[in-house]
Write an enzyme that holds these catalytic residues in place. Structure first.
Site, short mmCIF file in Angstrom:
data_model
loop_
_atom_site.label_atom_id
_atom_site.label_comp_id
_atom_site.label_asym_id
_atom_site.label_seq_id
_atom_site.Cartn_x
_atom_site.Cartn_y
_atom_site.Cartn_z
CB SER A 138 84.51 40.45 54.92
OG SER A 138 84.05 41.58 55.42
CE1 TYR A 173 77.67 45.88 53.67
CE2 TYR A 173 80.03 45.57 54.02
CZ TYR A 173 78.36 45.54 54.36
OH TYR A 173 78.41 44.43 55.45
CE LYS A 218 75.17 38.20 53.66
NZ LYS A 218 75.49 39.45 54.23
CG HIS A 227 74.04 42.51 57.24
ND1 HIS A 227 74.18 43.56 56.13
CD2 HIS A 227 75.75 42.36 58.30
CE1 HIS A 227 75.69 43.56 56.17
NE2 HIS A 227 76.05 43.28 57.22
N GLY A 242 77.04 32.75 59.84
CA GLY A 242 78.03 33.75 60.12
C GLY A 242 78.34 33.53 61.38
C1 FMN Z 1 80.64 40.25 63.23
C2 FMN Z 1 79.59 40.36 61.98
C3 FMN Z 1 80.16 40.86 60.99
C4 FMN Z 1 79.45 40.15 59.14
N1 FMN Z 1 80.44 41.53 58.39
C5 FMN Z 1 80.02 41.25 57.71
C6 FMN Z 1 80.19 42.13 56.07
O1 FMN Z 1 81.51 42.29 56.42
N2 FMN Z 1 79.65 42.23 54.67
C7 FMN Z 1 78.39 41.01 54.64
O2 FMN Z 1 77.50 41.17 53.67
N3 FMN Z 1 77.93 40.31 56.33
C8 FMN Z 1 78.11 40.38 57.21
N4 FMN Z 1 76.86 40.07 58.21
C9 FMN Z 1 76.44 38.87 58.31
C10 FMN Z 1 76.67 37.54 57.56
O3 FMN Z 1 77.47 37.70 56.49
C11 FMN Z 1 75.09 36.79 58.30
O4 FMN Z 1 74.21 38.01 57.14
C12 FMN Z 1 74.83 36.68 59.13
O5 FMN Z 1 75.87 36.70 60.08
C13 FMN Z 1 74.47 35.56 59.44
O6 FMN Z 1 73.58 35.35 60.12
P1 FMN Z 1 74.04 34.52 61.82
O7 FMN Z 1 75.34 35.14 62.46
O8 FMN Z 1 73.23 33.91 62.50
O9 FMN Z 1 74.60 32.71 60.74
C14 FMN Z 1 78.54 39.48 59.16
C15 FMN Z 1 77.29 39.05 59.88
C16 FMN Z 1 78.69 39.41 61.79
C17 FMN Z 1 77.61 38.48 62.60
#
Ligand code: FMN
Length: 361
Positions: free
Chosen positions: A113, A143, A234, A258, A312
């Site tokens: 990330s 981003y 994404k 997300h 995630g």
């Molecule tokens: C705590 C947390 C932080 C996240 N931070 C980012 C991030 O920095 N950049 C990003 O593109 N997605 C981020 N995401 C989204 C994840 O990449 C992903 O799309 C998502 O967690 C997938 O769903 P899941 O948690 O049900 O597996 C984040 C998700 C969570 C739960």
């Protein structure tokens, strides 16, 4: 209970989540578990996967199975990748270093990330040290920052660190509205932690991540022009955007909402996937994340056309529960569940997973 006793009880991703909840500050647990507004999409990601049925094939005879996938020149020993998640040091003091070691040991791809609490260079070094001679695959999520000079500096840092692809998150023109964080008054990292990838090379200062609603396809063209790394988008949910991405030379898509943390009430990713697969027509790989908690979830996503899935929160639960060993535990558990379900579906490899294996009754 000793850690050994605790480990022997960690049989499912849900078990890791329960232990993680005991181990971390409630405010941080809410940050990781929470989602936008009523959290309708976050729940839908999981429930839509559960509601799909698998219709297995029989007597197809193969006692050797293989799960590896190749994506943009990176190979992974299984079609389960680590989606980018922010702030791993809130889950465990080793933060992204532990996550990277576990991903490298499991021989799968970690998407780092932009908001990681360890610099991409240090994450890459930890991954390499954990898998000597294998050059583990890291991709870097960004981003795009409206200050393009600064965006370019991050891309160059990623390239120099050896990342093999860039994942541009496009579902965040503004921050999602997460009411658990509002209720907890949690809006920033505690003192001593920062987003190391946002450190300005000239001033040494760490900048705030800017979400920009000005970003457009022009910026994707700009990125395409400054790097030869594969570029994935994404956060694509609309099939028309998938077609536009093809016109802009994008190399791959991540169908993602997300984890329900941006716009609430968008569809579950597994529900959005078939239209995207249709729009892309095999012209680029499509990865899905959101709600993957079981090997059978992975099977369903692949059967409906995804080349791989991302996880995630399960990674965070592993990290919070037991550091590097916990992340490794979660990845090996999902690998074993996927392989087991593959066998029960009468499949020998991801290529055998076809849409007819999935039904909505
Ligand atoms: C705590 C947390 C932080 C996240 N931070 C980012 C991030 O920095 N950049 C990003 O593109 N997605 C981020 N995401 C989204 C994840 O990449 C992903 O799309 C998502 O967690 C997938 O769903 P899941 O948690 O049900 O597996 C984040 C998700 C969570 C739960």
């Amino acid at each position: 209970m000793t850690i050994q006793q605790e480990r022997s009880r960690l049989l499912t991703v849900a078990d890791y989540q329960a232990l993680a909840q005991q181990r971390i500050e409630p405010v941080y647990y809410d940050f990781f578990a929470g989602a936008a507004q009523d959290e309708i999409t976050a729940r839908a990601n999981e429930s839509a996967l559960r509601e799909l049925c698998l219709l297995p094939r029989i007597l197809r005879g193969s006692d050797t199975r293989q799960s590896s996938v190749s994506l943009f020149g990176s190979t992974a020993s299984m079609p389960i990748l680590l989606s980018p998640t922010a702030f791993h040091k809130l889950a465990h003091p080793d933060g992204e270093l532990a996550t990277a070691r576990a991903a490298a040991a499991a021989d799968t791809i970690m998407i780092v990330s932009l908001a990681s609490t360890v610099a991409v260079e240090d994450i890459a070094a930890a991954a390499r040290a954990a898998a000597p001679g294998r050059d583990p695959a890291l991709w870097l999520q960004l981003y795009l920052q409206p200050d393009l000079e600064f965006s370019e500096a991050i891309v160059r840092r990623g390239e120099a660190a050896g990342v093999r692809a860039l994942v541009i998150t496009v579902d965040s023109p503004v921050f999602g509205h997460r009411e658990r964080d509002d209720a907890n008054d949690f809006h920033d990292l505690p003192a001593g932690l920062c987003c190391e990838n946002m450190r300005d090379g000239k001033t040494g200062q760490v900048r705030q991540i800017a979400m920009s609603s000005e970003l457009s396809w022009k910026h994707i063209d700009w990125l395409r022009g400054i790097t030869s790394l594969p570029v994935l988008l994404k956060g694509v949910l609309h099939p028309h955007d998938a077609r536009i991405a093809l016109d802009h030379g994008v190399d791959g898509l991540l169908v993602s909402n997300h984890g329900g943390r941006q716009l609430d009430t968008v569809p579950a990713t597994i529900t959005a996937l078939p239209e995207i697969i249709d729009a892309v027509g095999g012209r680029m790989p499509v990865i899905l994340d959101g709600g993957i908690r079981r090997g059978t979830d992975v099977i369903k996503a692949l059967a409906l056309g995804a080349s791989a899935v991302g996880v995630g929160r399960p990674v965070i639960w592993g990290l919070a529960a037991d550091g590097e060993a916990g992340v490794r535990g979660v990845l090996e558990l999902l690998r074993a569940e996927f392989d087991h379900a593959l066998a029960l579906c009468g499949a020998a490899s991801p290529a055998d997973l076809t849409p007819d294996l999935v039904r909505h009754y």
